[in-house]
Design a protein around this motif. Structure first.
Motif, PDB file in Angstrom:
ATOM      1  N   GLY A  91     -13.145  18.152 -17.239  1.00 22.51           N
ATOM      2  CA  GLY A  91     -14.402  18.127 -17.507  1.00 22.51           C
ATOM      3  C   GLY A  91     -15.006  16.636 -17.538  1.00 22.51           C
ATOM      4  O   GLY A  91     -14.387  15.927 -18.280  1.00 22.51           O
ATOM      5  N   ASP A 136      -7.507  21.381 -15.404  1.00 25.59           N
ATOM      6  CA  ASP A 136      -8.829  21.498 -15.482  1.00 25.59           C
ATOM      7  C   ASP A 136      -9.269  20.241 -16.138  1.00 25.59           C
ATOM      8  O   ASP A 136      -8.476  19.659 -17.095  1.00 25.59           O
ATOM      9  N   THR A 153     -17.440  20.177 -13.749  1.00 23.66           N
ATOM     10  CA  THR A 153     -15.715  20.585 -14.204  1.00 23.66           C
ATOM     11  C   THR A 153     -14.994  20.759 -13.020  1.00 23.66           C
ATOM     12  O   THR A 153     -15.698  20.907 -11.873  1.00 23.66           O
ATOM     13  N   GLY A 196     -17.869  19.179 -25.162  1.00 26.04           N
ATOM     14  CA  GLY A 196     -17.849  19.991 -24.118  1.00 26.04           C
ATOM     15  C   GLY A 196     -19.116  19.902 -23.162  1.00 26.04           C
ATOM     16  O   GLY A 196     -19.063  20.876 -22.640  1.00 26.04           O
ATOM     17  N   PHE A 216     -20.369  18.688 -20.476  1.00 24.82           N
ATOM     18  CA  PHE A 216     -19.990  17.991 -19.104  1.00 24.82           C
ATOM     19  C   PHE A 216     -21.124  18.161 -17.811  1.00 24.82           C
ATOM     20  O   PHE A 216     -21.752  18.903 -17.949  1.00 24.82           O
TER      21      PHE A 216
END
Length: 257
Positions: A185, A183, A166, A161, A163
């Motif tokens: 990322g 959504d 995003t 996670g 990123f």
């Protein structure tokens, strides 16, 4: 070259899975007979024992793994350099995986038991069929270890996670469904190499892997039903079909700006 990816392909999302940190993980290389592109391995696991089967493969090739035998035994497919992140998670995705390999290097097929079988010390027999198909494209075969390391870095950061950016992209997660917004990322590694993690409405995550600005694969699995992948480009927009899903990803997501 540093030992990965990953997706390619969910797969190569790379999904964070338990690291199996016990010190007695057994490592066994997979050996193909001369002239063969596959092998069948028979073995057993006892309790919480973990066995890693390793083999080298090139970017662009396809690795198929089929696990049969005791229902308590599962397999994960881990890319070069993985610390537990997986392209395929058997306890979630099933007993058969087909993975288009996004980077060259040493891949790991990790076998383990879960639940009562692991905690009670149960001994379970298994049969593992492993096959590699396809010849690595010339461009992939000639790429430097630095390019492979870029893919490793992007995939690992996406799985954690971490990123660079995003936002939302147009998406559809069922055949014939109108486009909506999902959504996403993106973990970028420069030069058009990136891992784009898209969260679908049902909570699933699809990771799409880009190399040199081209979408090359996604972390599809047998559980998705349709494991086809295709990508075209119109102007600065990547039009991607992953199984029955559709995505529109702009160059700006891959390169920044």
């Amino acid at each position: 070259m540093r030992t990965f990816l990953s997706c390619l392909f969910a797969a190569l999302a790379l999904v964070a899975v338990p690291s199996f940190a016990q010190p007695d993980i057994v490592k066994r290389p997979v050996q193909f007979a001369k002239g063969k592109s596959g092998a069948t391995i028979k073995g057993s696991l006892t309790g919480d024992q973990t066995v890693d089967y390793t083999l080298r493969a090139a970017a662009g090739q396809t690795m198929t793994v089929k696990l049969s035998g005791a229902s308590a035994v599962y397999h994960n497919v881990m890319p070069p350099g993985s610390t537990g992140e997986a392209l395929f998670v058997g306890s979630r995705d099933g007993n058969r995986s087909t993975t288009t390999l996004p980077a060259s290097g040493e891949y790991t097929i990790r076998l383990y038991q879960m639940g009562h079988a692991a905690s009670s010390g149960k001994r379970s027999n298994f049969t593992l069929d492993v096959a590699i198909a396809g010849v690595a494209p010339q461009a992939a075969a000639a790429q430097s270890s630095a390019e492979d390391d870029k893919m490793v870095d992007a995939s690992a950061r996406a799985s954690q996670g971490r990123f660079n950016a995003t936002g939302k992209i147009p998406c559809a997660w069922a055949k014939g469904q109108p486009m909506s917004q999902c959504d996403f990322g993106v973990a970028r590694a420069g030069g058009g190499t990136a891992a784009v993690a898209v969260t679908l409405a049902d909570g699933r995550q699809r990771v799409i892997f880009f190399k040199a600005g081209k979408a090359i694969t996604a972390n599809l699995s047998q559980a998705d039903g349709n494991m086809s992948f295709s990508a075209t480009k119109e102007a600065d927009l990547h039009l991607i079909r992953a199984g029955n899903e559709r995505y529109e990803i702009p160059d700006a997501a891959i390169y920044g700006g």
